[in-house]
Design a protein around this motif. Structure first.
Motif, PDB file in Angstrom:
ATOM      1  N   ARG A 104       0.623  -1.126  -0.021  1.00  0.00           N
ATOM      2  CA  ARG A 104      -0.014  -0.216   0.053  1.00  0.00           C
ATOM      3  C   ARG A 104       0.725   1.219  -0.565  1.00  0.00           C
ATOM      4  NH1 ARG A 104      -5.010   1.348   0.191  1.00  0.00           N
ATOM      5  NH2 ARG A 104      -5.770  -0.732   0.868  1.00  0.00           N
ATOM      6  N   ALA A 105       2.320   0.955   0.283  1.00  0.00           N
ATOM      7  CA  ALA A 105       2.905   2.309   1.246  1.00  0.00           C
ATOM      8  C   ALA A 105       3.628   2.969  -0.648  1.00  0.00           C
ATOM      9  CB  ALA A 105       4.087   2.613   1.700  1.00  0.00           C
ATOM     10  N   TRP A 106       4.064   1.296  -1.404  1.00  0.00           N
ATOM     11  CA  TRP A 106       4.119   1.276  -2.587  1.00  0.00           C
ATOM     12  C   TRP A 106       3.348   2.770  -3.488  1.00  0.00           C
ATOM     13  CZ3 TRP A 106       8.430   1.961  -5.147  1.00  0.00           C
ATOM     14  CH2 TRP A 106       9.835   1.137  -4.234  1.00  0.00           C
ATOM     15  N   CYS A 107       1.644   2.176  -3.466  1.00  0.00           N
ATOM     16  CA  CYS A 107       1.326   2.822  -4.081  1.00  0.00           C
ATOM     17  C   CYS A 107       0.742   4.225  -3.994  1.00  0.00           C
ATOM     18  CB  CYS A 107      -0.109   2.228  -3.814  1.00  0.00           C
ATOM     19  SG  CYS A 107      -0.278   0.370  -4.887  1.00  0.00           S
ATOM     20  N   GLU A 108       0.598   4.663  -3.064  1.00  0.00           N
ATOM     21  CA  GLU A 108       0.591   6.003  -1.980  1.00  0.00           C
ATOM     22  C   GLU A 108       2.036   7.007  -2.543  1.00  0.00           C
ATOM     23  OE1 GLU A 108       0.416   5.160   2.382  1.00  0.00           O
ATOM     24  OE2 GLU A 108      -1.522   5.021   1.953  1.00  0.00           O
ATOM     25  N   ALA A 190       8.985  13.154  -1.871  1.00  0.00           N
ATOM     26  CA  ALA A 190       8.897  11.649  -1.908  1.00  0.00           C
ATOM     27  C   ALA A 190       9.875  10.182  -1.097  1.00  0.00           C
ATOM     28  CB  ALA A 190       8.088  11.752  -3.632  1.00  0.00           C
ATOM     29  N   ALA A 191      11.149  10.895  -1.530  1.00  0.00           N
ATOM     30  CA  ALA A 191      11.721   9.841  -1.013  1.00  0.00           C
ATOM     31  C   ALA A 191      11.581   9.822   0.294  1.00  0.00           C
ATOM     32  CB  ALA A 191      13.354  10.329  -1.989  1.00  0.00           C
ATOM     33  N   LEU A 192      11.488  10.678   1.047  1.00  0.00           N
ATOM     34  CA  LEU A 192      12.215  11.523   2.451  1.00  0.00           C
ATOM     35  C   LEU A 192      10.865  10.600   2.771  1.00  0.00           C
ATOM     36  CD1 LEU A 192      12.836  15.351   2.548  1.00  0.00           C
ATOM     37  CD2 LEU A 192      14.076  12.930   3.417  1.00  0.00           C
ATOM     38  N   GLN A 193       9.382  10.247   2.276  1.00  0.00           N
ATOM     39  CA  GLN A 193       8.496   9.192   3.019  1.00  0.00           C
ATOM     40  C   GLN A 193       8.394   8.469   2.535  1.00  0.00           C
ATOM     41  OE1 GLN A 193       5.131  11.354   0.983  1.00  0.00           O
ATOM     42  NE2 GLN A 193       4.857  12.633   1.837  1.00  0.00           N
ATOM     43  N   ALA A 194       8.798   7.970   1.652  1.00  0.00           N
ATOM     44  CA  ALA A 194      10.526   6.569   1.217  1.00  0.00           C
ATOM     45  C   ALA A 194      10.705   6.007   2.488  1.00  0.00           C
ATOM     46  CB  ALA A 194      10.630   6.580   0.526  1.00  0.00           C
ATOM     47  N   VAL A 195      11.994   7.020   3.205  1.00  0.00           N
ATOM     48  CA  VAL A 195      12.564   6.216   4.248  1.00  0.00           C
ATOM     49  C   VAL A 195      11.895   6.738   5.771  1.00  0.00           C
ATOM     50  CG1 VAL A 195      14.412   7.785   5.632  1.00  0.00           C
ATOM     51  CG2 VAL A 195      14.873   7.988   3.010  1.00  0.00           C
ATOM     52  N   VAL A 196      10.771   7.709   6.432  1.00  0.00           N
ATOM     53  CA  VAL A 196      10.605   7.297   6.894  1.00  0.00           C
ATOM     54  C   VAL A 196       9.779   6.201   7.283  1.00  0.00           C
ATOM     55  CG1 VAL A 196       8.590   8.486   8.551  1.00  0.00           C
ATOM     56  CG2 VAL A 196      10.507  10.064   7.466  1.00  0.00           C
ATOM     57  N   ALA A 197       9.124   6.283   6.280  1.00  0.00           N
ATOM     58  CA  ALA A 197       8.016   4.704   6.277  1.00  0.00           C
ATOM     59  C   ALA A 197       8.619   3.492   6.530  1.00  0.00           C
ATOM     60  CB  ALA A 197       7.428   4.749   5.304  1.00  0.00           C
ATOM     61  N   ALA A 198       9.922   3.537   5.690  1.00  0.00           N
ATOM     62  CA  ALA A 198      10.862   1.815   6.263  1.00  0.00           C
ATOM     63  C   ALA A 198      11.046   2.179   7.484  1.00  0.00           C
ATOM     64  CB  ALA A 198      11.641   1.992   4.723  1.00  0.00           C
ATOM     65  N   THR A 199      11.840   2.974   7.515  1.00  0.00           N
ATOM     66  CA  THR A 199      12.578   3.470   9.092  1.00  0.00           C
ATOM     67  C   THR A 199      11.154   3.078  10.310  1.00  0.00           C
ATOM     68  OG1 THR A 199      14.105   5.050   7.794  1.00  0.00           O
ATOM     69  CG2 THR A 199      13.781   5.255   9.938  1.00  0.00           C
ATOM     70  N   ALA A 200      10.402   3.850  10.424  1.00  0.00           N
ATOM     71  CA  ALA A 200       9.409   3.708  11.318  1.00  0.00           C
ATOM     72  C   ALA A 200       9.229   2.268  11.121  1.00  0.00           C
ATOM     73  CB  ALA A 200       8.244   4.680  10.622  1.00  0.00           C
ATOM     74  N   ALA A 201       8.553   1.568   9.779  1.00  0.00           N
ATOM     75  CA  ALA A 201       8.137   0.638  10.173  1.00  0.00           C
ATOM     76  C   ALA A 201       9.043  -0.612  10.784  1.00  0.00           C
ATOM     77  CB  ALA A 201       7.587  -0.406   8.697  1.00  0.00           C
ATOM     78  N   ALA A 224       6.529  16.998   5.925  1.00  0.00           N
ATOM     79  CA  ALA A 224       6.670  16.635   4.983  1.00  0.00           C
ATOM     80  C   ALA A 224       6.612  15.700   4.402  1.00  0.00           C
ATOM     81  CB  ALA A 224       7.279  17.697   4.007  1.00  0.00           C
ATOM     82  N   CYS A 225       7.890  14.897   6.022  1.00  0.00           N
ATOM     83  CA  CYS A 225       8.168  13.070   5.513  1.00  0.00           C
ATOM     84  C   CYS A 225       7.138  13.075   5.527  1.00  0.00           C
ATOM     85  CB  CYS A 225       9.587  13.847   5.624  1.00  0.00           C
ATOM     86  SG  CYS A 225      10.379  14.748   7.080  1.00  0.00           S
ATOM     87  N   ALA A 226       6.408  12.869   7.168  1.00  0.00           N
ATOM     88  CA  ALA A 226       5.995  12.071   7.734  1.00  0.00           C
ATOM     89  C   ALA A 226       4.597  11.739   7.608  1.00  0.00           C
ATOM     90  CB  ALA A 226       6.040  12.156   8.978  1.00  0.00           C
ATOM     91  N   SER A 227       4.013  11.858   6.631  1.00  0.00           N
ATOM     92  CA  SER A 227       2.809  12.303   5.842  1.00  0.00           C
ATOM     93  C   SER A 227       2.683  11.227   4.588  1.00  0.00           C
ATOM     94  CB  SER A 227       2.271  13.519   5.069  1.00  0.00           C
ATOM     95  OG  SER A 227       3.284  14.337   4.341  1.00  0.00           O
ATOM     96  N   GLY A 228       1.711  11.004   4.166  1.00  0.00           N
ATOM     97  CA  GLY A 228       1.684  10.792   2.811  1.00  0.00           C
ATOM     98  C   GLY A 228       2.460   9.207   2.995  1.00  0.00           C
ATOM     99  N   ALA A 229       3.078   8.244   1.958  1.00  0.00           N
ATOM    100  CA  ALA A 229       3.219   6.997   2.445  1.00  0.00           C
ATOM    101  C   ALA A 229       4.265   6.725   3.868  1.00  0.00           C
ATOM    102  CB  ALA A 229       4.596   6.864   1.001  1.00  0.00           C
ATOM    103  N   ALA A 230       4.317   7.896   4.038  1.00  0.00           N
ATOM    104  CA  ALA A 230       4.882   6.796   5.702  1.00  0.00           C
ATOM    105  C   ALA A 230       3.542   8.020   6.567  1.00  0.00           C
ATOM    106  CB  ALA A 230       6.277   8.261   6.017  1.00  0.00           C
ATOM    107  N   ALA A 231       2.055   7.803   6.483  1.00  0.00           N
ATOM    108  CA  ALA A 231       1.537   7.805   7.294  1.00  0.00           C
ATOM    109  C   ALA A 231       1.271   6.945   8.098  1.00  0.00           C
ATOM    110  CB  ALA A 231       0.463   8.710   6.786  1.00  0.00           C
ATOM    111  N   GLY A 232       1.044   5.884   7.532  1.00  0.00           N
ATOM    112  CA  GLY A 232       0.625   4.414   8.074  1.00  0.00           C
ATOM    113  C   GLY A 232       1.524   3.924  10.010  1.00  0.00           C
ATOM    114  N   ALA A 233       2.978   4.032   9.042  1.00  0.00           N
ATOM    115  CA  ALA A 233       3.994   3.648   9.243  1.00  0.00           C
ATOM    116  C   ALA A 233       3.953   4.188  10.764  1.00  0.00           C
ATOM    117  CB  ALA A 233       5.437   3.339   8.688  1.00  0.00           C
ATOM    118  N   VAL A 234       3.850   5.544  11.193  1.00  0.00           N
ATOM    119  CA  VAL A 234       4.249   6.355  11.754  1.00  0.00           C
ATOM    120  C   VAL A 234       2.805   6.107  12.547  1.00  0.00           C
ATOM    121  CG1 VAL A 234       4.077   8.806  12.432  1.00  0.00           C
ATOM    122  CG2 VAL A 234       5.280   7.909  10.413  1.00  0.00           C
ATOM    123  N   ASP A 235       1.769   6.131  12.876  1.00  0.00           N
ATOM    124  CA  ASP A 235       0.703   6.141  12.968  1.00  0.00           C
ATOM    125  C   ASP A 235       0.234   5.279  13.954  1.00  0.00           C
ATOM    126  OD1 ASP A 235      -2.002   7.372  13.114  1.00  0.00           O
ATOM    127  OD2 ASP A 235      -2.208   4.688  12.866  1.00  0.00           O
TER     128      ASP A 235
END
Length: 342
Positions: A104-108, A190-201, A224-235
């Motif tokens: 899902r994060a990939w699609c986001e 977008a790249a920062l969101q990917a980093v936050v998503a992967a790191t948080a998960a 900026a970087c904890a939203s979008g694709a990163a939002a689920g993992a941060v949540d």
């Protein structure tokens, strides 16, 4: 020393980090104040640009770096935390493994509808492949319409061009060895969101598995970087991180842009100066019953001063944040006003 975030509020055998000193109404300094590091916490640091929020995040990171059994992992979009290298926290380029992002994060991340033909292909590729190259190969060989394969391939090529994916990227357990500053100054949103998503998960899973010290994820410019694709993992860190011992602190100049759970689930809120009414309202919307009166009227006006809402002790105080020991890179460049000479 009083300790924020600790039930009882006093220094004891448990670990904590120095944070600052109480600030009286006449701006005189009072007793020393620390922050509890003996258990997991969820927090936010908010304030307009130049008010001291990144500096405060650095103070927390310094304390964590000095504390055995915990590990700060700092996402640094603006180059404000490079000085932590002198405190023993490695400063590294942020690279993540493609497999660290859920489908899902990939699609986001790629702004694809998961139900669209291209989105379905990317979702399936993320489920089947471990690396970005393998995902692209899977899409190329997929039994699907040519248009869908072409669209999915183009989106994955775009992801590859963002420069944040690597098959040999450090794992969450690697980051927990000494902590890390992920220097994302060369990356886009977008790249920062990917980093936050992967790191948080990854940090959450490492905590669940009991691997390494207690993780603390600190994210600057989080709007900026904890939203979008990163939002689920941060949540997940905010809503489920306490049990396995994972902590998270987001710093932002726009609290109204944070995920709803970020402030509502935080047990520590550090608020520097805010002047936007929308941001003040976002902070006030979830204020606890023990924070009486107008939030805006209580916010400090001087750089480095902060209003702290501590849910563990159900108290509110104003603190003068201590000076950092390591270099702070969050300043602004100024014009050279020297007179030109012939």
């Amino acid at each position: 020393m009083d300790v924020l975030g600790r039930d009882g509020g006093k220094d004891g055998d448990e670990v904590c980090g120095r944070f600052g000193r109480y600030l009286a109404a006449d701006r005189s300094l009072g007793a020393r104040v620390g922050v509890d590091f003996s258990g997991p916490h969820a927090g936010v640091v908010v304030g307009k640009r130049g008010s001291g929020k990144s500096y405060t995040l650095g103070v927390l990171a310094e304390g964590l770096a000095d504390t055995p059994g915990v590990a700060p992992v700092v996402v640094d979009p603006m180059g404000a935390f490079g000085g932590l290298g002198s405190a023993g926290v490695p400063v590294i380029e942020p690279r993540v493994r493609a497999s660290a992002l859920p489908p899902r994060a990939w699609c986001e991340l790629l702004d694809l509808d998961p139900a669209s033909p291209a989105g379905t292909l990317v979702w399936r590729a993320a489920s089947e492949a471990e690396t970005l190259d393998a995902m692209r190969a899977w899409v190329a060989d997929a039994d699907a319409a040519a248009a869908a394969r072409r669209a999915a391939a183009n989106h994955l090529a775009l992801a590859d061009s963002r420069g944040c994916f690597a098959s040999d990227a450090p794992t969450a357990v690697d980051l927990l060895a000494d902590g890390a500053v992920l220097d994302g100054t060369g990356l886009g949103t977008a790249a920062l969101q990917a980093v936050v998503a992967a790191t948080a998960a990854g940090l959450y899973q490492a905590a669940v598995d009991g691997m390494g010290g207690l993780p603390w994820l600190l994210v600057d410019e989080a709007h900026a970087c904890a939203s979008g694709a990163a939002a689920g993992a941060v949540d997940t860190l905010y809503t489920r991180g306490r049990a396995p011992g994972a902590s998270v602190v987001l710093a932002t100049q726009r609290p109204n842009a944070l995920p709803e759970t970020a402030i509502s689930q935080s047990d520590l809120v550090v608020a520097h100066r805010l002047t936007s009414q929308r941001d003040v309202d976002a902070l006030a919307a979830t204020r606890p019953t023990y924070l009486s009166g107008s939030v805006g009227a209580k916010l400090p006006s001087r750089t480095g001063d902060a209003l702290v809402v501590d849910d563990a002790t159900e108290t509110v105080c104003t603190v003068r944040v201590r000076e950092r020991r390591t270099e702070h890179g969050g300043g602004s460049r100024v014009a050279d006003c020297k007179e030109a000479t012939d």
